[in-house]
Design an enzyme around this catalytic site. Structure first.
Site, PDB file in Angstrom:
ATOM      1  N   ILE A  32       0.828  -1.208   0.000  1.00  0.00           N
ATOM      2  CA  ILE A  32       0.000   0.000   0.000  1.00  0.00           C
ATOM      3  C   ILE A  32       0.862   1.258   0.000  1.00  0.00           C
ATOM      4  O   ILE A  32       0.410   2.323  -0.400  1.00  0.00           O
ATOM      5  CB  ILE A  32      -0.964  -0.041   1.220  1.00  0.00           C
ATOM      6  CG1 ILE A  32      -2.208   0.772   0.968  1.00  0.00           C
ATOM      7  CG2 ILE A  32      -0.277   0.378   2.510  1.00  0.00           C
ATOM      8  CD1 ILE A  32      -3.350   0.469   1.927  1.00  0.00           C
ATOM      9  N   GLY A  92      13.084  -3.976  11.209  1.00  0.00           N
ATOM     10  CA  GLY A  92      12.084  -3.025  10.718  1.00  0.00           C
ATOM     11  C   GLY A  92      10.741  -3.647  10.426  1.00  0.00           C
ATOM     12  O   GLY A  92       9.947  -3.091   9.656  1.00  0.00           O
ATOM     13  N   HIS A  99       6.178 -12.009   5.660  1.00  0.00           N
ATOM     14  CA  HIS A  99       6.021 -11.521   4.283  1.00  0.00           C
ATOM     15  C   HIS A  99       7.375 -11.264   3.654  1.00  0.00           C
ATOM     16  O   HIS A  99       8.316 -10.846   4.307  1.00  0.00           O
ATOM     17  CB  HIS A  99       5.146 -10.262   4.231  1.00  0.00           C
ATOM     18  CG  HIS A  99       5.583  -9.164   5.168  1.00  0.00           C
ATOM     19  ND1 HIS A  99       5.291  -9.198   6.510  1.00  0.00           N
ATOM     20  CD2 HIS A  99       6.275  -8.026   4.955  1.00  0.00           C
ATOM     21  CE1 HIS A  99       5.794  -8.121   7.093  1.00  0.00           C
ATOM     22  NE2 HIS A  99       6.411  -7.391   6.174  1.00  0.00           N
TER      23      HIS A  99
HETATM   24  P1  AMP Z   1       7.294  -4.640   7.263  1.00  0.00           P
HETATM   25  O1  AMP Z   1       7.576  -3.229   7.720  1.00  0.00           O
HETATM   26  O2  AMP Z   1       8.470  -5.362   6.704  1.00  0.00           O
HETATM   27  O3  AMP Z   1       6.568  -5.413   8.339  1.00  0.00           O
HETATM   28  O4  AMP Z   1       6.315  -4.479   6.025  1.00  0.00           O
HETATM   29  C1  AMP Z   1       4.944  -4.282   6.149  1.00  0.00           C
HETATM   30  C2  AMP Z   1       4.486  -3.686   4.859  1.00  0.00           C
HETATM   31  O5  AMP Z   1       3.087  -3.816   4.773  1.00  0.00           O
HETATM   32  C3  AMP Z   1       4.805  -2.185   4.706  1.00  0.00           C
HETATM   33  O6  AMP Z   1       5.641  -2.005   3.568  1.00  0.00           O
HETATM   34  C4  AMP Z   1       3.432  -1.556   4.543  1.00  0.00           C
HETATM   35  O7  AMP Z   1       3.430  -0.483   3.627  1.00  0.00           O
HETATM   36  C5  AMP Z   1       2.601  -2.722   4.060  1.00  0.00           C
HETATM   37  N1  AMP Z   1       1.178  -2.630   4.333  1.00  0.00           N
HETATM   38  C6  AMP Z   1       0.588  -2.256   5.483  1.00  0.00           C
HETATM   39  N2  AMP Z   1      -0.750  -2.324   5.372  1.00  0.00           N
HETATM   40  C7  AMP Z   1      -1.017  -2.764   4.110  1.00  0.00           C
HETATM   41  C8  AMP Z   1      -2.210  -3.036   3.393  1.00  0.00           C
HETATM   42  N3  AMP Z   1      -3.421  -2.878   3.937  1.00  0.00           N
HETATM   43  N4  AMP Z   1      -2.094  -3.458   2.108  1.00  0.00           N
HETATM   44  C9  AMP Z   1      -0.883  -3.604   1.540  1.00  0.00           C
HETATM   45  N5  AMP Z   1       0.282  -3.380   2.181  1.00  0.00           N
HETATM   46  C10 AMP Z   1       0.217  -2.955   3.438  1.00  0.00           C
END
Ligand code: AMP
Ligand code: ZN
Length: 113
Positions: A32, A92, A99
């Site tokens: 997102i 981070g 993921h």
């Molecule tokens: P991390 O910081 O490695 O845990 O990555 C989490 C990622 O999820 C971040 O890059 C966010 O931008 C992404 N994210 C959070 N909420 C959503 C959402 N609803 N849809 C898609 N990506 C998301």
């Protein structure tokens, strides 16, 4: 599977996301808050909190296999891309469902911030 986990909810299609690829075990959707022209997250359908909680290592194979499909579909294989799993505070990690970030479409710098 957990009721209130964001990525479990996306996997169950309770929360909308731009899904770009799916397999029996995993889902790939656009981040997102994209940090590159292509920024896709690959998640297992099964809830795993982080790489530290991963018991079934075959899941990693399924994740990278779907990531390879995304890389191919987005035309990034030749120019290159980055595949990253952030873990816990120092890594981070902000969403605690495992993921794999797949980033591409621009030159990445090293070392990462
Ligand atoms: P991390 O910081 O490695 O845990 O990555 C989490 C990622 O999820 C971040 O890059 C966010 O931008 C992404 N994210 C959070 N909420 C959503 C959402 N609803 N849809 C898609 N990506 C998301
Ligand atoms: Zn989850």
């Amino acid at each position: 599977m957990t009721a209130d986990c964001l990525f479990c909810r996306i996997a169950r299609k309770e929360i909308p996301a731009t899904i770009v690829a799916e397999s029996e075990f995993c889902l790939a959707f656009r981040d997102i808050k994209a940090q590159a022209p292509v920024h896709v997250l690959v998640v297992p359908r099964e809830h795993v909190g982080s790489l530290n909680e991963l018991k079934d290592r075959a899941i990693l194979g399924h994740m990278f296999s779907l990531a390879a499909q995304v890389v191919h579909a987005e035309g990034m294989s030749e120019r290159g891309y980055r595949a990253v799993i952030n873990t816990n505070d120092d890594g981070g990690q902000t969403v605690f469902h495992l993921h794999l970030h797949v980033l591409g479409g621009r030159r990445m710098s090293w070392p990462p911030g």
